[in-house]
Design an enzyme around this catalytic site. Structure first.
Site, short mmCIF file in Angstrom:
data_model
loop_
_atom_site.label_atom_id
_atom_site.label_comp_id
_atom_site.label_asym_id
_atom_site.label_seq_id
_atom_site.Cartn_x
_atom_site.Cartn_y
_atom_site.Cartn_z
N ASP A 1 28.03 9.89 -56.68
CA ASP A 1 27.45 11.20 -57.05
C ASP A 1 28.51 12.30 -57.02
O ASP A 1 28.41 13.28 -56.27
CB ASP A 1 26.23 11.54 -56.18
CG ASP A 1 24.97 10.84 -56.69
OD1 ASP A 1 25.08 9.90 -57.50
OD2 ASP A 1 23.86 11.23 -56.26
N ASN B 1 24.09 6.93 -58.30
CA ASN B 1 23.10 6.88 -59.39
C ASN B 1 23.36 7.93 -60.47
O ASN B 1 22.87 7.80 -61.59
CB ASN B 1 21.66 7.02 -58.84
CG ASN B 1 21.42 8.34 -58.16
OD1 ASN B 1 22.13 8.71 -57.22
ND2 ASN B 1 20.41 9.07 -58.61
N HIS B 2 24.19 8.95 -60.17
CA HIS B 2 24.53 9.95 -61.19
C HIS B 2 25.74 9.55 -62.04
O HIS B 2 26.03 10.22 -63.02
CB HIS B 2 24.74 11.33 -60.56
CG HIS B 2 23.45 12.00 -60.22
ND1 HIS B 2 22.90 13.00 -60.99
CD2 HIS B 2 22.58 11.79 -59.20
CE1 HIS B 2 21.75 13.39 -60.46
NE2 HIS B 2 21.53 12.67 -59.37
N HIS C 1 25.81 3.63 -52.17
CA HIS C 1 25.28 4.98 -52.40
C HIS C 1 23.84 5.12 -51.93
O HIS C 1 23.49 6.07 -51.23
CB HIS C 1 25.36 5.35 -53.88
CG HIS C 1 24.81 6.71 -54.15
ND1 HIS C 1 25.47 7.85 -53.77
CD2 HIS C 1 23.64 7.12 -54.72
CE1 HIS C 1 24.73 8.90 -54.09
NE2 HIS C 1 23.63 8.49 -54.66
N HIS D 1 28.64 16.15 -55.95
CA HIS D 1 27.86 16.83 -57.01
C HIS D 1 28.54 18.08 -57.57
O HIS D 1 27.95 19.16 -57.64
CB HIS D 1 26.46 17.19 -56.49
CG HIS D 1 25.49 16.05 -56.57
ND1 HIS D 1 25.21 15.38 -57.75
CD2 HIS D 1 24.75 15.43 -55.61
CE1 HIS D 1 24.34 14.42 -57.52
NE2 HIS D 1 24.05 14.41 -56.23
#
Length: 321
Positions: free
Chosen positions: A102, A134-135, A183, A76
């Site tokens: 992510d 998912n990002h 993930h 992130h």
């Protein structure tokens, strides 16, 4: 020299000397203050994205990997922590790596983070692996920071080039036929591993179905079977579903990321599933550690921990002496 054909059909080559220079610039900031930016050119970013995209599509959607390998969870955009992970585990190619997605959003340096990871993928395509989180999806990273970072430091064109690259990332990995990595988690639509292999690419992430679940689902301690997910997307799954899945597919372990956990890793379902999360002090709001899971040749798993930075240290670093 790595050569790639862009969607327009013209040839774009990333010269190995250019690639090495990108890696050098991105890694030398570990000697500077945390948070120091590395501004690549727009042309360099496009070359990274198009070259990596071709490699992703040449490799399967369900990667088949061999131990020894080090597995990292969510990053992130916490770039200085990514560099710390490599300092702990060894900079490529001294170790094999699998990242569980992510890479972008929430942290301050999504661009440096994803650019270094793509550069290593191009440099060491058979030793360095990236899964989709998912990002890595336009509808999510449009909202949670990556779009804004691209727009502030470059332009919307750059964000779109990343989107094209993300749409080609593989979604799962199988280590020595025994450890399945993704993930998010399991899916009620997953009956056979070939269903992962056969998922289409390039693709956006749909709102429901197998691909969505692999990137969005979560284990739930108090769940039996499949349950509702508080995220409003996908499902939760109980320990019974993990056991059932491992038995059916003759697997030993499910390894996933997607949830912040206090110690950087957390077991579930009697050690049949592990969550690995690699962003310490997540968002500056949590006191969590980050972890990296090392899998040795005998498939023994151990953990290297990135402790959360002490508040005092942070204060001292920002104070002129």
């Amino acid at each position: 020299m790595a050569t790639t054909t862009t969607t327009q059909g013209q040839q774009t080559a990333i010269d190995s000397a250019v690639l090495d220079d990108i890696i050098r610039r991105l890694t030398e900031v570990r000697l500077a203050r945390p948070g120091k930016q590395v501004q690549l050119s727009e042309a360099e970013i496009k070359q990274l994205c198009t070259t990596a995209r071709d490699i992703f599509l040449q490799q399967p959607n369900l990667l088949e990997l061999e131990a020894p390998i080090k597995i990292c969870g969510d990053i992130h955009g916490q770039y200085s922590d990514l560099l710390r992970l490599f300092e702990y585990g060894g900079f490529p190619p001294s170790a094999n790596y699998l990242f569980l997605g992510d890479y972008v959003d929430r942290g301050k340096q999504s661009l440096e983070t994803i650019c270094l990871l793509l550069a290593y993928k191009i440099k060491y395509p058979g030793n360095f692996f990236l899964l989709r989180g998912n990002h890595e999806c336009a509808s999510i990273n449009r909202i949670y920071g990556f779009y804004d970072e691209c727009k502030r430091r470059f332009n919307v064109r750059v964000w779109k080039v990343f989107t094209d690259c993300f749409n080609c990332l593989p979604v799962a990995a199988l280590i020595d036929d025994k450890i399945l990595c993704m993930h998010g988690g399991l899916s009620p639509d997953l009956d056979h591993l070939d269903e992962i292999r056969n998922l289409p690419r390039p693709t956006m992430i749909p709102d429901t179905g197998l691909l969505c679940d692999l990137l969005w689902s979560d284990p739930g301690k108090d769940v039996k079977g499949w349950g509702m997910n508080d995220r409003g997307v996908s499902y939760t799954f109980g320990p019974d579903k993990v056991s059932e899945f491992l038995t059916k597919h003759d697997l030993d372990l499910v390894c996933r990321a997607h949830q912040v956990v206090e110690d950087g890793y957390e077991f579930f379902a009697d050690r049949q599933l592990v969550t690995v999360f690699s962003a310490p002090n997540y968002c500056g709001e949590f006191d969590n550690a980050g972890a990296m899971m090392s899998v040795d040749e005998n498939l023994m798993c151990s953990f290297q921990i990135l402790k959360p930075a002490e508040k005092k240290t942070k204060f001292m670093m920002s104070t002129k002496i």
